[in-house]
Design a protein around this motif. Structure first.
Motif, mmCIF file in Angstrom:
data_model
loop_
_atom_site.group_PDB
_atom_site.id
_atom_site.type_symbol
_atom_site.label_atom_id
_atom_site.label_comp_id
_atom_site.label_asym_id
_atom_site.label_seq_id
_atom_site.Cartn_x
_atom_site.Cartn_y
_atom_site.Cartn_z
ATOM 1 N N ILE A 65 4.315 30.121 -4.443
ATOM 2 C CA ILE A 65 4.331 31.347 -5.239
ATOM 3 C C ILE A 65 3.010 31.444 -6.003
ATOM 4 O O ILE A 65 2.671 30.555 -6.795
ATOM 5 N N ASP A 66 2.280 32.512 -5.718
ATOM 6 C CA ASP A 66 0.981 32.744 -6.345
ATOM 7 C C ASP A 66 1.171 33.710 -7.511
ATOM 8 O O ASP A 66 1.415 34.897 -7.321
ATOM 9 N N GLU A 67 1.057 33.176 -8.723
ATOM 10 C CA GLU A 67 1.314 33.985 -9.929
ATOM 11 C C GLU A 67 0.025 34.368 -10.654
ATOM 12 O O GLU A 67 0.053 34.622 -11.862
ATOM 13 N N GLY B 294 -4.333 31.276 -11.654
ATOM 14 C CA GLY B 294 -5.751 31.071 -11.957
ATOM 15 C C GLY B 294 -6.222 32.100 -12.955
ATOM 16 O O GLY B 294 -5.482 32.484 -13.866
ATOM 17 N N LYS B 295 -7.453 32.552 -12.771
ATOM 18 C CA LYS B 295 -8.060 33.611 -13.575
ATOM 19 C C LYS B 295 -7.919 33.379 -15.076
ATOM 20 O O LYS B 295 -8.785 32.789 -15.686
ATOM 21 N N ALA B 296 -6.819 33.860 -15.682
ATOM 22 C CA ALA B 296 -6.716 33.868 -17.147
ATOM 23 C C ALA B 296 -6.175 32.564 -17.723
ATOM 24 O O ALA B 296 -6.071 32.432 -18.945
ATOM 25 N N ALA C 288 -8.560 30.569 -8.398
ATOM 26 C CA ALA C 288 -7.255 30.701 -7.750
ATOM 27 C C ALA C 288 -7.404 30.645 -6.230
ATOM 28 O O ALA C 288 -6.524 30.143 -5.519
ATOM 29 N N THR C 289 -8.518 31.161 -5.732
ATOM 30 C CA THR C 289 -8.795 31.052 -4.300
ATOM 31 C C THR C 289 -8.728 29.587 -3.870
ATOM 32 O O THR C 289 -8.053 29.227 -2.896
ATOM 33 N N ASP C 290 -9.442 28.749 -4.600
ATOM 34 C CA ASP C 290 -9.458 27.322 -4.249
ATOM 35 C C ASP C 290 -8.064 26.708 -4.360
ATOM 36 O O ASP C 290 -7.650 25.926 -3.497
HETATM 37 N N1 PMP Z 1 -4.283 35.260 -6.052
HETATM 38 C C1 PMP Z 1 -4.080 36.526 -6.406
HETATM 39 C C2 PMP Z 1 -2.688 37.056 -6.423
HETATM 40 C C3 PMP Z 1 -5.147 37.341 -6.770
HETATM 41 O O1 PMP Z 1 -4.922 38.609 -7.115
HETATM 42 C C4 PMP Z 1 -6.446 36.798 -6.748
HETATM 43 C C5 PMP Z 1 -7.661 37.622 -7.119
HETATM 44 N N2 PMP Z 1 -7.497 38.956 -7.299
HETATM 45 C C6 PMP Z 1 -6.608 35.477 -6.379
HETATM 46 C C7 PMP Z 1 -5.507 34.729 -6.031
HETATM 47 C C8 PMP Z 1 -7.975 34.846 -6.331
HETATM 48 O O2 PMP Z 1 -8.543 34.705 -7.574
HETATM 49 P P1 PMP Z 1 -10.083 34.327 -7.656
HETATM 50 O O3 PMP Z 1 -10.834 35.514 -7.136
HETATM 51 O O4 PMP Z 1 -10.314 34.114 -9.114
HETATM 52 O O5 PMP Z 1 -10.280 33.122 -6.840
#
Ligand code: PMP
Length: 456
Positions: A258-260, A285-287, A140-142
């Motif tokens: 919007i970051d979900e 991202g993540k899940a 999700a960072t990327d």
């Molecule tokens: N967006 C949100 C809202 C997050 O909470 C996080 C991580 N906690 C990220 C992005 C980044 O996810 P990742 O560490 O898997 O890159």
């Protein structure tokens, strides 16, 4: 008078911390040995430094996890409400993801070419989240980094805007905070080479006039926000606030991301779908691929056209975006299986029911003991906050965080077979969470509160 923290005597918190640390040390000799061994080659004995942030005397080493259950190296079983801080939001190793791993395992994992799954995945994402165009990243960072870079390329504007207390991954330009109304670097940043306050505006969440004022100069390319702040405790939006953010963006030609990544806990289409938002960019991202590293970012047709125009203006060369393993064959297949078979409306029905039971249970515990605490929730994500009223912004949320009190409760829970997120009092329920899991968590929180109140 003796010092109290959120209604609890400081001495009682200190005593619980000492007691629970001793209990943890006595109960986890194998984790302790693994940590000592690992220290020879990993600083502090962990392959990611966040793994020391659990407040334990040494890291807890894991043997395995399945569904909503995790077993540590010493053989203790935990009811897992942390779920990898959302990476395992749909449970550890869901069946369809297990099948993908077995099937794809023999066919290559990464080719830097699209696979036959690509058209179906694009369709699934568009149907579910409502945005027509997509890209896939590894984290999700990327995804956030790439979308923000595009936003600047498209608008030709230099800045982004974030809300105080936000977190969007380790995205450089978002590492700012507000102090006395001025942006500053987030405390603790290492190796910072640029002055981030030049590239980012920061205002408080739920402060629409401040946002409108900050956007008036029309030098902000993109506002990036979660629909509710979830990384500084939980800050829910006032009714209409996010819609107001969207309108302010539209009025000033500012793009909205919007970051979900966390608020996907709301429901199958996230907060965005549930509330009828129409952002320019959408990140999750993540899940999203059932625990296989993957993130997706969607955008509108207008953004897609603007990307082409920006590309034409800039000419050939490196875009500054992309990573080699992004959208690899395994990730794409897992993404498809997760969207089709795991992240279903029925799964959410169960997750939301469990989270509702959990939130109600902890509210009852708080009310019965007259503690000045409260519970906030966004779908399957619930959090108890050791402050009397829900915070409305990052500053208020930070003031409601009490490190030692939270650490004492977390350790108390761990020592009784319950994991919650280490950073604050956040819990997630997954499709495999049972009412028994929830009731055990609530009973343990009640026992922790009673011990804290009694000072014993
Ligand atoms: N967006 C949100 C809202 C997050 O909470 C996080 C991580 N906690 C990220 C992005 C980044 O996810 P990742 O560490 O898997 O890159």
């Amino acid at each position: 008078m003796d010092k109290t923290v959120a209604g609890i005597a400081a001495a009682s918190i200190e005593a619980m911390l000492a007691r629970e640390k001793a209990r943890f040390i006595a109960g986890n000799p194998i984790s302790q040995r693994l940590g000592d061994e690992a220290k020879h080659h990993f600083p502090d004995g962990v392959p990611l430094h966040w793994m020391t942030d659990w407040g334990t005397p040494f890291p807890l080493f894991v043997r395995e996890a399945q569904g909503a259950s995790l077993t540590d190296a010493d053989g203790h079983r935990y009811r897992d409400f942390c779920l990898g801080d959302t990476g395992a939001m749909f449970g550890h190793s869901p069946g369809p993801i297990l099948t993908v791993l077995a099937e794809q395992g023999g066919h290559g994992l990464t080719y830097m070419l699209p696979t036959e799954d690509a058209p179906a995945v694009g369709r699934l994402l568009a149907e579910r989240f409502g945005l027509p165009f997509w890209q896939v990243a590894a984290t999700a960072t990327d995804a956030n980094r790439f979308a923000l870079r595009w936003a600047r390329a498209i608008t030709g504007r230099p800045k982004i805007l974030v809300f105080n207390g936000c977190y969007h991954g380790t995205v450089d330009e978002t590492f700012v905070r507000l102090r006395d109304g001025e942006p500053i670097h987030r405390p603790g940043l290492l190796g910072q080479f640029a002055d981030l306050t030049q590239g980012a505006s920061v205002v408080e969440f739920n402060d629409l006039p401040a946002l409108e004022a900050a956007l008036a100069a029309r030098d902000v390319a993109c506002v990036i926000t979660e629909p509710a702040l979830t990384n500084i405790g939980m800050v829910l939006p006032d009714p209409g606030f996010i819609e107001g953010v969207q309108a302010a963006c539209r009025a000033t030609g500012t793009l909205l991301l919007i970051d979900e990544t966390h608020t996907i806990s709301t429901g199958p289409g996230g907060w965005t779908r549930a509330h009828g938002l129409s952002p320019d960019f959408f990140v999750v991202g993540k899940a999203i691929a059932g625990g296989v590293p993957c993130a997706v970012w969607g955008f509108t047709a207008a953004i897609e056209a603007a990307m082409k125009a920006a590309r034409a203006r800039t000419g050939p060369g490196h875009s500054g975006m992309g990573t080699t393993l992004s959208a690899n064959a395994l990730a794409l297949r897992a993404l498809r299986a997760n969207l089709e078979q795991v992240m279903t409306p029925a799964a959410y029905d169960h997750m939301l029911a469990m989270s509702g039971r959990l939130a109600a249970g902890i509210r009852r515990v708080i009310a019965e003991r007259g503690l000045p605490w409260h519970v906030s929730a966004v779908g399957a994500r619930a959090e108890f906050v050791c402050g009397p009223v829900p915070p409305r912004n990052g500053t208020e949320a930070a003031a409601a965080m009490h490190g030692d009190l939270e650490a004492a409760i977390h350790l108390f829970l761990m020592n009784r077979g319950v994991l919650i997120a280490p950073f604050h009092n956040m819990t997630l329920t997954c499709p495999a969470t049972t009412t028994e899991d929830v009731d055990h968590l609530v009973a343990c929180v009640a026992a922790a509160c009673d011990a804290l109140i009694a000072g014993a």
